[in-house]
Design an enzyme around this catalytic site. Sequence first.
Site, short mmCIF file in Angstrom:
data_model
loop_
_atom_site.label_atom_id
_atom_site.label_comp_id
_atom_site.label_asym_id
_atom_site.label_seq_id
_atom_site.Cartn_x
_atom_site.Cartn_y
_atom_site.Cartn_z
N LYS A 126 1.10 -1.40 0.27
CA LYS A 126 0.01 0.04 0.04
C LYS A 126 0.75 1.37 0.85
O LYS A 126 1.08 1.74 -0.93
CB LYS A 126 -1.15 -0.21 1.48
CG LYS A 126 -2.02 1.50 1.41
CD LYS A 126 -2.61 1.66 2.34
CE LYS A 126 -1.96 1.75 3.32
NZ LYS A 126 -3.19 1.97 4.90
N ASP A 145 -6.64 1.07 1.47
CA ASP A 145 -6.47 1.23 2.73
C ASP A 145 -7.47 1.12 3.38
O ASP A 145 -8.50 0.42 1.81
CB ASP A 145 -6.64 3.05 2.66
CG ASP A 145 -7.29 3.53 2.77
OD1 ASP A 145 -8.71 3.52 1.94
OD2 ASP A 145 -7.66 4.83 2.98
#
Length: 227
Positions: A126, A145
Amino acid sequence: MGTPRDSREAQAEEILDRLYEEYPDTTISLNFSNRLELLVAVVLSAQCTDERVNEVTAELFEKYRTAADYANADEAELAEDIYGITFHNNKAGYLTSTGETLVAEHDGEVPDTMGELTDLSGVGRKTANVVLQHGHDVVEGIVVDTHVRRLSRRLGLTEEDRPERIETDLMGIVPEADWQQLTHLFISHGRAVCDARNPSCAECVLEDVCPSSKRDHDVDLASGEAW
């Protein structure tokens, strides 16, 4: 049995069309002026609000300007400098280690490949995706997220729970040209309307195409997540 891919592609297209219209100017909310600052800010943002990170980095970036500054930092002092950030002691360790790696292996510069970035302390896929997209203008995947995870599942775009698998599902149904902006659109909508525990379905531009829309937001029995 899951929803057919072509149906999910059509669903994703409709969702993105509406969210582009609803949030035409949405973008990353972390403050930074170079790749190192971006990397540090994203590492600090794990399980912490962007607003809090921006408050802390306003002074942090004045004191620590180079990778060598982090590499040579006293870890306890750095932890104090980022006090107020969740897990500040652990993250101070990540930053000093990352500074050392950048100096030793990358001439103090932030690398531009997924593999090199994820080799850094505290950097997962991420974080690496964010740095690649906003630091190097390289879109290799989709940033998943907490908002992207929640909305993707609620909107019927995936049944997966792990971020890596959600990313794979989304990359299979969303055009690559939309990968970067999808994250910002979902974050904006998640913050403004599709809250984790009390989504405002009656005010949502996606209400009529959302399979999770309902007046009585019970706990989803499959995942234990409050919808």
